[in-house]
Design an enzyme around this catalytic site. Structure first.
Site, PDB file in Angstrom:
ATOM      1  N   ASN A   1      14.832  -2.892 -22.177  1.00 37.96           N
ATOM      2  CA  ASN A   1      13.740  -2.014 -21.735  1.00 37.96           C
ATOM      3  C   ASN A   1      12.358  -2.649 -21.883  1.00 37.96           C
ATOM      4  O   ASN A   1      12.107  -3.356 -22.849  1.00 37.96           O
ATOM      5  CB  ASN A   1      13.766  -0.718 -22.542  1.00 37.96           C
ATOM      6  CG  ASN A   1      15.045   0.067 -22.316  1.00 37.96           C
ATOM      7  OD1 ASN A   1      15.632   0.019 -21.231  1.00 37.96           O
ATOM      8  ND2 ASN A   1      15.505   0.759 -23.341  1.00 37.96           N
TER       9      ASN A   1
ATOM     10  N   TYR B   1     -30.421  14.494 -35.614  1.00 40.42           N
ATOM     11  CA  TYR B   1     -29.131  14.353 -36.275  1.00 40.42           C
ATOM     12  C   TYR B   1     -28.514  15.723 -36.545  1.00 40.42           C
ATOM     13  O   TYR B   1     -29.193  16.655 -36.963  1.00 40.42           O
ATOM     14  CB  TYR B   1     -29.254  13.595 -37.612  1.00 40.42           C
ATOM     15  CG  TYR B   1     -27.901  13.429 -38.277  1.00 40.42           C
ATOM     16  CD1 TYR B   1     -27.050  12.392 -37.906  1.00 40.42           C
ATOM     17  CD2 TYR B   1     -27.437  14.357 -39.210  1.00 40.42           C
ATOM     18  CE1 TYR B   1     -25.785  12.272 -38.463  1.00 40.42           C
ATOM     19  CE2 TYR B   1     -26.172  14.249 -39.771  1.00 40.42           C
ATOM     20  CZ  TYR B   1     -25.354  13.201 -39.385  1.00 40.42           C
ATOM     21  OH  TYR B   1     -24.092  13.083 -39.929  1.00 40.42           O
TER      22      TYR B   1
ATOM     23  N   LYS C   1      21.230  -2.061 -21.783  1.00 38.19           N
ATOM     24  CA  LYS C   1      19.807  -1.882 -21.489  1.00 38.19           C
ATOM     25  C   LYS C   1      18.915  -2.950 -22.099  1.00 38.19           C
ATOM     26  O   LYS C   1      19.100  -3.396 -23.206  1.00 38.19           O
ATOM     27  CB  LYS C   1      19.314  -0.514 -22.005  1.00 38.19           C
ATOM     28  CG  LYS C   1      19.898   0.676 -21.297  1.00 38.19           C
ATOM     29  CD  LYS C   1      19.490   0.771 -19.832  1.00 38.19           C
ATOM     30  CE  LYS C   1      18.027   1.104 -19.649  1.00 38.19           C
ATOM     31  NZ  LYS C   1      17.715   2.454 -20.129  1.00 38.19           N
TER      32      LYS C   1
ATOM     33  N   THR D   1       0.900  -1.160   0.000  1.00 40.86           N
ATOM     34  CA  THR D   1       0.000   0.000   0.000  1.00 40.86           C
ATOM     35  C   THR D   1       0.936   1.207   0.000  1.00 40.86           C
ATOM     36  O   THR D   1       2.025   1.136   0.588  1.00 40.86           O
ATOM     37  CB  THR D   1      -0.912   0.057   1.253  1.00 40.86           C
ATOM     38  OG1 THR D   1      -0.083   0.175   2.407  1.00 40.86           O
ATOM     39  CG2 THR D   1      -1.780  -1.188   1.375  1.00 40.86           C
ATOM     40  N   HIS D   2       0.554   2.260  -0.699  1.00 46.50           N
ATOM     41  CA  HIS D   2       1.422   3.435  -0.848  1.00 46.50           C
ATOM     42  C   HIS D   2       2.779   3.060  -1.443  1.00 46.50           C
ATOM     43  O   HIS D   2       3.772   3.738  -1.220  1.00 46.50           O
ATOM     44  CB  HIS D   2       1.655   4.143   0.498  1.00 46.50           C
ATOM     45  CG  HIS D   2       0.406   4.360   1.293  1.00 46.50           C
ATOM     46  ND1 HIS D   2      -0.341   5.504   1.249  1.00 46.50           N
ATOM     47  CD2 HIS D   2      -0.243   3.529   2.142  1.00 46.50           C
ATOM     48  CE1 HIS D   2      -1.388   5.395   2.045  1.00 46.50           C
ATOM     49  NE2 HIS D   2      -1.368   4.191   2.591  1.00 46.50           N
TER      50      HIS D   2
ATOM     51  N   SER E   1      18.600  -0.264 -26.078  1.00 46.95           N
ATOM     52  CA  SER E   1      18.857   1.164 -26.228  1.00 46.95           C
ATOM     53  C   SER E   1      19.879   1.345 -27.341  1.00 46.95           C
ATOM     54  O   SER E   1      20.782   0.525 -27.511  1.00 46.95           O
ATOM     55  CB  SER E   1      19.409   1.714 -24.919  1.00 46.95           C
ATOM     56  OG  SER E   1      20.129   2.908 -25.155  1.00 46.95           O
TER      57      SER E   1
ATOM     58  N   GLN F   1     -20.775  13.083 -37.353  1.00 40.96           N
ATOM     59  CA  GLN F   1     -19.780  12.411 -38.186  1.00 40.96           C
ATOM     60  C   GLN F   1     -18.431  12.330 -37.463  1.00 40.96           C
ATOM     61  O   GLN F   1     -17.612  11.470 -37.759  1.00 40.96           O
ATOM     62  CB  GLN F   1     -19.637  13.172 -39.512  1.00 40.96           C
ATOM     63  CG  GLN F   1     -18.676  12.551 -40.487  1.00 40.96           C
ATOM     64  CD  GLN F   1     -18.844  13.153 -41.872  1.00 40.96           C
ATOM     65  OE1 GLN F   1     -19.891  12.996 -42.501  1.00 40.96           O
ATOM     66  NE2 GLN F   1     -17.848  13.873 -42.341  1.00 40.96           N
TER      67      GLN F   1
ATOM     68  N   GLU G   1       5.374  -0.015 -21.302  1.00 40.14           N
ATOM     69  CA  GLU G   1       5.456   1.459 -21.330  1.00 40.14           C
ATOM     70  C   GLU G   1       4.530   2.041 -22.398  1.00 40.14           C
ATOM     71  O   GLU G   1       3.832   3.024 -22.172  1.00 40.14           O
ATOM     72  CB  GLU G   1       6.890   1.910 -21.615  1.00 40.14           C
ATOM     73  CG  GLU G   1       7.845   1.679 -20.458  1.00 40.14           C
ATOM     74  CD  GLU G   1       9.269   2.045 -20.852  1.00 40.14           C
ATOM     75  OE1 GLU G   1       9.760   3.070 -20.352  1.00 40.14           O
ATOM     76  OE2 GLU G   1       9.881   1.333 -21.663  1.00 40.14           O
TER      77      GLU G   1
HETATM   78  N1  ARG Z   1     -21.383  10.580 -42.948  1.00 38.60           N
HETATM   79  C1  ARG Z   1     -22.479  10.890 -42.085  1.00 38.60           C
HETATM   80  C2  ARG Z   1     -22.091  10.618 -40.626  1.00 38.60           C
HETATM   81  O1  ARG Z   1     -21.145   9.959 -40.406  1.00 38.60           O
HETATM   82  C3  ARG Z   1     -23.662  10.063 -42.430  1.00 38.60           C
HETATM   83  C4  ARG Z   1     -24.979  10.738 -42.162  1.00 38.60           C
HETATM   84  C5  ARG Z   1     -25.065  11.990 -42.906  1.00 38.60           C
HETATM   85  N2  ARG Z   1     -26.396  12.495 -42.925  1.00 38.60           N
HETATM   86  C6  ARG Z   1     -26.653  13.685 -43.472  1.00 38.60           C
HETATM   87  N3  ARG Z   1     -27.880  14.037 -43.521  1.00 38.60           N
HETATM   88  N4  ARG Z   1     -25.708  14.468 -43.896  1.00 38.60           N
HETATM   89  O2  ARG Z   1     -22.734  11.072 -39.714  1.00 38.60           O
END
Ligand code: ARG
Length: 466
Positions: free
Chosen positions: A291, A323, A289, A161-162, A283, A328, A296
């Site tokens: 590594n 939407y 070395k 711990t710690h 290295s 996108q 990492e």
């Molecule tokens: N390439 C668009 C996206 O990834 C698809 C949908 C686009 N729709 C639109 N009405 N422009 O979101």
């Protein structure tokens, strides 16, 4: 130079002038969303089958759509399909190629569908598969831990711990701690998959459609458990992507903690673990070395995964329904999280199969640091000393040991008794590392009895039972 309008674009009808080249470059997503082609095509085939069943396509049109889509899929598989930036995204690249290939039937495919529900579908289908990939990779890592836990059963090491030596534990107990952590990650991915497994198709642009579609049929043919409930929510929702990347983040945090331990343990200061030469690098300047670059790099890649999660969360914050083109921007962080976490899990599973513990050195490390001090306190409690008092007594004994330059078990009985008269000869058993470990039989403890049970259970869970 501007192009003639209406030539290429599927949405060109309303436009009097061609899109500027800079706009095409800025708005295109085809250079990364082409990754979704198989899901886009599977979704289109399911959609077409439903349209035909509903009388919106003839059987011939359906056959020709299916044939055209399969041919396009074959070309993309082969790397011979010519993606066009001016067609923006995967949906329009495929649809345009279909129309060119099969003519008017292809132009009927987009009935009762919008790219808004189409992209929601593609991403759900893709991530649903990726959940399975993550579960499989997590099981590989968990299996590697079970193998190590079995191999080193009975060997001891300091628990910390710690990052200070705290109490002795079995190496297997430490290995099984990671088995649990990655087990929770596995559960999270399967849970995430269950929640995202609803079909968005039919939400159309965002309000649903007046055409007589059968969403349930499409859902069933794509293996979804059902359909999403609200068309507006459906087109604007990326919760499932955020949830997936948050599962990735948690998994990568665990990988990073493990990596940190491997880096520490392979240092000369610890020398607890030896990572095989094949899994280390050297290295360019210091010939001596060796590594631990793999752990990492995994640790370093945490930033990318956390960054992807931040990008998605920030992307969604403040977006009005439904939407918006902002969405996108969800794909690159999602893809990067998938690539980073799956590559890290795969290499970690391999690396765990290529390391060995320096058991002597680990045991040696339990010999110093007053690591059984808590056991002495517990011993006093069993002799009816209140714990707080016992804590003080042992603290004074430790201070005495430090001043004298010896461990508790190296003190004589009379010396120990000077701190508490209830101490008897049987104390020396309690002060040994083995005595300490074997006494810890509480549920989930490091006592060998408990660890054996946990290991048996782990083997059963992972399908390695005898
Ligand atoms: N390439 C668009 C996206 O990834 C698809 C949908 C686009 N729709 C639109 N009405 N422009 O979101």
């Amino acid at each position: 130079m501007q192009k003639k309008h209406g030539s290429e674009k599927l949405w060109g009808g309303r436009f009097a002038e061609a899109t500027a080249g800079s706009v095409e470059a800025f708005t295109a997503s085809i250079h990364y969303d082409s990754r979704l082609y198989k899901y886009d095509i599977a979704g289109s085939k399911a959609h077409a089958a439903m349209l035909a069943a509903q009388g919106l396509l003839t059987a011939e049109e359906l056959a020709s759509i299916n044939g055209g889509l399969s041919a396009i899929e074959g070309e993309i598989d082969q790397g011979t399909f010519a993606f066009k930036r001016e067609l923006e995204d995967i949906h329009m690249n495929i649809e345009k190629a279909l129309v060119e290939r099969i003519g008017p039937a292809g132009a009927r495919l987009h009935s009762a569908r919008s790219r808004n529900d189409q992209i929601a579908l593609d991403l759900r289908l893709y991530l649903r598969d990726q959940c399975d990939v993550m579960v499989r990779l997590l099981d590989q890592v968990r299996r590697a831990f079970v193998v190590l836990a079995r191999r080193y059963l009975g060997n001891v090491m300091p628990g910390y711990t710690h990052l200070q030596r705290a109490q002795p534990v079995l190496i297997s107990h430490h290995m099984l701690a990671y088995f649990e952590m990655f087990g929770r990650d596995r559960e999270r991915f399967s849970d995430c998959k269950r929640r995202m497994n609803l079909s968005p198709l039919g939400a159309a642009a965002m309000a649903g459609t007046g055409l007589p579609i059968d969403r349930a049929q499409v859902a069933k043919s794509l293996g979804f458990a059902g359909v999403t409930a609200n068309s507006m929510d459906t087109c604007g929702d990326r919760d499932f992507a955020i949830e997936f990347v948050s599962c990735c983040t948690m998994t990568h945090l665990h990988l990073s903690r493990l990596s940190e331990e491997l880096v520490l343990w392979s240092s000369q200061e610890f020398s607890f673990v030896d990572i095989a030469d094949t899994f280390c690098t050297g290295s360019s300047i210091m010939p001596q070395k060796k590594n631990p670059d793999i752990p990492e790099l995994i640790r370093g890649k945490s930033g990318r995964v956390v960054g992807s999660l931040m990008a998605l969360i920030t992307l969604m914050k403040g977006l009005p329904l439904t939407y918006n083109r902002d969405l996108q921007e969800d794909k690159e962080p999602v893809f990067d999280a998938v690539d980073t976490v799956s590559a890290s899990l795969a290499i970690m599973a391999e690396l765990l199969g290529n390391l060995s513990f320096n058991t002597e050195r680990m045991q040696e490390a339990t010999r110093t640091g007053y690591i059984t001090a808590t056991d002495l306190a517990d011993y006093l409690v069993l002799k009816n000393v209140p714990f707080r008092e016992a804590h003080g007594i042992v603290g004074r004994a430790v201070a005495f040991g430090i001043a004298k330059g010896c461990e508790l078990e190296q003190l004589g009985l009379a010396e120990l008794q000077s701190f508490s008269p209830v101490i008897e000869k049987d104390v020396y058993q309690v002060l040994t590392v083995e005595g300490s470990i074997n006494s810890r039989v509480s549920a989930g403890g490091t006592g060998i009895l408990r660890v054996r049970e946990a290991l048996d259970l782990a083997e059963q869970q992972i399908g390695m039972g005898k």
